[in-house]
Motif scaffolding. Structure first.
Motif, PDB file in Angstrom:
ATOM      1  N   SER A 256       0.833  -1.214   0.000  1.00  0.00           N
ATOM      2  CA  SER A 256       0.000   0.000   0.000  1.00  0.00           C
ATOM      3  C   SER A 256       0.861   1.254   0.000  1.00  0.00           C
ATOM      4  O   SER A 256       0.553   2.237  -0.676  1.00  0.00           O
TER       5      SER A 256
ATOM      6  N   MET B 273       2.068   2.272  -3.369  1.00  0.00           N
ATOM      7  CA  MET B 273       1.064   2.683  -4.348  1.00  0.00           C
ATOM      8  C   MET B 273       0.694   4.148  -4.151  1.00  0.00           C
ATOM      9  O   MET B 273       1.041   4.762  -3.153  1.00  0.00           O
ATOM     10  N   GLU B 274      -0.038   4.708  -5.144  1.00  0.00           N
ATOM     11  CA  GLU B 274      -0.470   6.101  -5.040  1.00  0.00           C
ATOM     12  C   GLU B 274      -1.516   6.257  -3.947  1.00  0.00           C
ATOM     13  O   GLU B 274      -2.212   5.302  -3.588  1.00  0.00           O
TER      14      GLU B 274
ATOM     15  N   ALA C  29      -5.040   5.122  -4.948  1.00  0.00           N
ATOM     16  CA  ALA C  29      -5.177   3.825  -5.621  1.00  0.00           C
ATOM     17  C   ALA C  29      -6.402   3.082  -5.094  1.00  0.00           C
ATOM     18  O   ALA C  29      -6.798   3.243  -3.950  1.00  0.00           O
ATOM     19  N   SER C  30      -6.990   2.262  -5.961  1.00  0.00           N
ATOM     20  CA  SER C  30      -8.212   1.553  -5.576  1.00  0.00           C
ATOM     21  C   SER C  30      -7.896   0.278  -4.810  1.00  0.00           C
ATOM     22  O   SER C  30      -6.801  -0.277  -4.906  1.00  0.00           O
TER      23      SER C  30
ATOM     24  N   SER D 131      -9.220  -2.569  -5.459  1.00  0.00           N
ATOM     25  CA  SER D 131      -9.082  -3.667  -6.420  1.00  0.00           C
ATOM     26  C   SER D 131      -7.652  -3.762  -6.947  1.00  0.00           C
ATOM     27  O   SER D 131      -7.123  -4.862  -7.150  1.00  0.00           O
ATOM     28  N   ASP D 132      -7.010  -2.594  -7.168  1.00  0.00           N
ATOM     29  CA  ASP D 132      -5.606  -2.613  -7.604  1.00  0.00           C
ATOM     30  C   ASP D 132      -4.705  -3.219  -6.533  1.00  0.00           C
ATOM     31  O   ASP D 132      -3.792  -3.995  -6.826  1.00  0.00           O
ATOM     32  N   LEU D 133      -4.972  -2.864  -5.286  1.00  0.00           N
ATOM     33  CA  LEU D 133      -4.201  -3.418  -4.173  1.00  0.00           C
ATOM     34  C   LEU D 133      -4.362  -4.942  -4.128  1.00  0.00           C
ATOM     35  O   LEU D 133      -3.387  -5.682  -3.956  1.00  0.00           O
TER      36      LEU D 133
ATOM     37  N   ARG E 119      -5.076  -6.968  -6.521  1.00  0.00           N
ATOM     38  CA  ARG E 119      -4.384  -7.621  -7.639  1.00  0.00           C
ATOM     39  C   ARG E 119      -2.909  -7.838  -7.315  1.00  0.00           C
ATOM     40  O   ARG E 119      -2.341  -8.904  -7.583  1.00  0.00           O
ATOM     41  N   HIS E 120      -2.266  -6.814  -6.740  1.00  0.00           N
ATOM     42  CA  HIS E 120      -0.865  -6.953  -6.351  1.00  0.00           C
ATOM     43  C   HIS E 120      -0.703  -8.034  -5.291  1.00  0.00           C
ATOM     44  O   HIS E 120       0.225  -8.850  -5.346  1.00  0.00           O
TER      45      HIS E 120
ATOM     46  N   CYS F 266      -1.180 -11.478  -6.908  1.00  0.00           N
ATOM     47  CA  CYS F 266      -0.087 -11.849  -7.806  1.00  0.00           C
ATOM     48  C   CYS F 266       1.179 -12.219  -7.028  1.00  0.00           C
ATOM     49  O   CYS F 266       1.962 -13.072  -7.474  1.00  0.00           O
TER      50      CYS F 266
END
Length: 452
Positions: free
Chosen positions: A420, A423-424, A427-428, A430-432, A434-435, A438
Motif C-alpha cells: 500500500s 502505491m499512489e 489507488a483503488s 481492487s488494484d491493491l 491484484r498486487h 499476484c
C-alpha cells in the motif's frame, strides 16, 4: 292542420327535452347498481396494473439509489400517490367483501332491501370514480417517469462530520486565522504548513466542513497532490468535482479556467511538496479574473507557499501535554482507565512528543490490549535510542511511526501495508488486491478476488 301539428310539436319538444334531463339523474343510480360487479372487477384489474407499475418503478429507484443517483421529485410524488390510491382501493374492496359476507350470513327480505341498495350504490359509485378519476390518470403518467433519476456528484467522504476531530487550544488560533482569511475578499491564497503528522489535513478538512455549513462558497473541491504531483490527475479530479467534462486532454486547462473564472470556489490542495504552475499548467485563474475563488494549501515547507505567492501562511506545532493526553485517551478507549494502565499510558503518551499521527497510531494499536506487559513493552521500545538510519529532526518521529507497523498482527498484514505504501494515495482497493494476489501474499489455493 299543419299549423296545429307544428303547434303540438312545439309544445312537446321542450317536454321531451325536460324528460331527457330528468332521466339522466334518475338512471345514474340504477346504472351504478346494475354495474356493481363490473365496476369492482374493473377496479381490481386497474389496481393490479398500478401495483405492478409501482413495483417496477420502485426497482428502478432502488437501483438508482445504489448508484448514488438523485430521484426526480415527480417520481417520488407519483410513488406516494400510487400507494395512496392502492391503499384506498384495497380498503374499498375489503369493505365490499365484508358487506357481502354479512349479507350472506344474515339474509333479509323486504325490510333490508332498501339499505342494501343504498350501500351497493355508494360502493359501486366509489369504485367507478376511484378507477376513472384517480387510478387511470396515474397509469397514464407512467411514460413520464423515465428516467427516474439523474446523476450528481455525491459529497466527498471528508465532508462528513468527523467524530475524531478535537478543537485543541493550540489549533484554535490557526483555525481562526485561516477562517478570517477565507472571509477576506482581498486574500486569494492561504497556506497551512508544518512537519508531517501534525494534523494539517485534518484541520483544513474541518474548516472545509464549516465553510460548507455556512455556505461560504458555491463549490468546495479537495485534491490530494502528494510528493510526485500528476497534473492531469489533479485537473481531472477538479473537473469531476465541478461537473466538467472533457473531450480531450489538450483542452483541460482552458475549460477549467473558463469554469472557475470569476466564480466563488474554494480549492483545497493538500500535501504540496513543490510549487505548481496553477494558471498556465493546471488552469486555475490566479489574476484579476479569479473572482471570489480561494486556494487553500497544506505543505511541510513554507518556502513552497512563498514561491507560489501565498502570503497568508500559518504554521502548526506540536500538541501540548494536556491536548496530547486528551487525544490519546479518545483513541485508546476505556482500557487506559484501569489503575495499572493509567500511569503507563501517560508515559507512553509523553514519549509520542505531541505528534498527533504518532499518538493516534500508538493509541489505536493498544486500544484492545489489556495486558500490562504489552503496554510496558511499547513504552520500553519508545524509550530506546533511535536507529542510525533515521536522519535529522524526523528520526524520532519515523522510529515511533515504525512501531505501529511492527505491532500489526501478522506478516500478511505487514506485507499488504508495505505494498500500500508503494502505491499512489488514491489507488483503488481492487488494484491493491491484484498486487496482493499476484505476489501470493494471501495464502490459499485458487483464491478469487471475492475471497481476497
Amino acid at each position: 292542420m299543419v299549423e296545429v301539428a307544428g303547434s303540438v310539436g312545439g309544445v312537446l319538444s321542450p317536454v321531451l327535452q325536460v324528460a331527457q334531463w330528468l332521466a339522466a339523474p334518475i338512471w345514474r343510480p340504477f346504472k351504478y347498481l346494475y354495474n356493481y360487479t363490473t365496476n369492482f372487477k374493473n377496479l381490481e384489474a386497474e389496481v393490479d396494473k398500478l401495483k405492478n407499475t409501482r413495483e417496477e418503478v420502485e426497482r428502478k429507484i432502488i437501483a438508482a439509489k445504489r448508484n448514488v443517483e438523485v430521484i426526480y421529485e415527480n417520481v417520488e410524488k407519483w410513488q406516494d400517490s400510487a400507494q395512496e390510491m392502492i391503499d384506498k382501493a384495497e380498503q374499498l374492496i375489503k369493505e365490499k367483501e365484508q358487506f357481502i359476507r354479512e349479507k350472506a350470513n344474515n339474509p333479509r327480505c323486504f325490510k333490508g332491501l332498501c339499505s342494501n341498495f343504498i350501500i351497493h350504490y355508494k360502493q359501486s359509485r366509489k369504485a367507478f370514480k376511484l378507477k376513472r378519476d384517480d387510478i387511470d390518470p396515474l397509469l397514464q403518467q407512467e411514460g413520464e417517469l423515465s428516467p427516474v433519476s439523474y446523476q450528481t456528484n455525491p459529497p466527498d467522504i471528508w465532508l462528513r462530520s468527523s467524530e475524531n476531530y478535537l478543537a485543541f487550544e493550540s489549533r484554535n488560533s490557526t483555525v481562526k486565522n485561516v477562517w478570517d482569511a477565507l472571509n477576506d475578499e482581498n486574500v486569494f491564497m492561504i497556506g497551512v504548513y508544518g512537519m508531517g503528522g501534525l494534523g494539517k489535513t485534518t484541520l483544513v478538512e474541518q474548516i472545509g466542513r464549516k465553510a460548507v455549513k455556512d455556505k461560504l462558497f458555491e463549490d468546495i473541491v479537495f485534491v490530494e497532490v502528494s510528493k510526485s504531483p500528476d497534473v492531469k490527475k489533479i485537473q481531472t479530479t477538479i473537473a469531476n468535482k465541478l461537473g466538467l467534462k472533457f473531450e480531450n486532454e489538450s483542452e483541460m486547462a482552458n475549460k477549467l479556467y473558463s469554469r472557475m473564472k470569476d466564480k466563488n470556489i474554494l480549492l483545497i490542495l493538500d500535501n504540496i511538496w513543490e510549487p505548481l504552475g496553477l494558471e498556465r499548467i493546471v488552469g486555475i485563474p490566479c489574476g484579476a479574473d479569479r473572482g471570489k475563488n480561494k486556494l487553500l494549501f497544506t505543505t511541510r515547507n513554507e518556502d513552497v507557499l512563498k514561491t507560489m505567492g501565498s502570503t497568508n501562511n500559518f504554521g502548526m506545532g506540536f500538541l501540548n501535554d494536556d491536548e496530547a493526553w486528551a487525544l490519546f485517551t479518545k483513541m485508546a478507549g476505556n482500557d487506559i482507565q484501569t489503575r495499572e494502565l493509567c500511569s503507563l499510558s501517560k508515559n507512553i503518551c509523553k514519549e509520542c512528543n505531541g505528534l498527533p499521527i504518532i499518538i493516534c497510531a500508538i493509541a489505536k494499536t493498544l486500544k484492545n490490549t489489556s495486558y500490562e506487559s504489552d503496554w510496558r513493552l511499547v513504552l520500553k521500545e519508545l524509550k530506546e535510542p533511535s536507529p542510525t538510519e533515521f536522519s535529522r529532526f524526523l528520526e524520532v518521529e519515523y522510529k515511533n511511526i515504525a512501531l505501529s507497523y511492527k505491532y500489526l498482527k501478522d506478516d500478511e498484514l505487514k506485507e499488504i501495508f508495505l505494498i500500500s505504501s508503494l502505491m499512489e494515495n488514491n489507488a483503488s482497493i481492487s488494484d491493491l488486491l491484484r498486487h496482493v494476489l499476484c505476489l501470493n501474499i494471501l495464502k490459499g489455493a485458487n483464491l478469487t478476488m471475492e475471497d481476497a
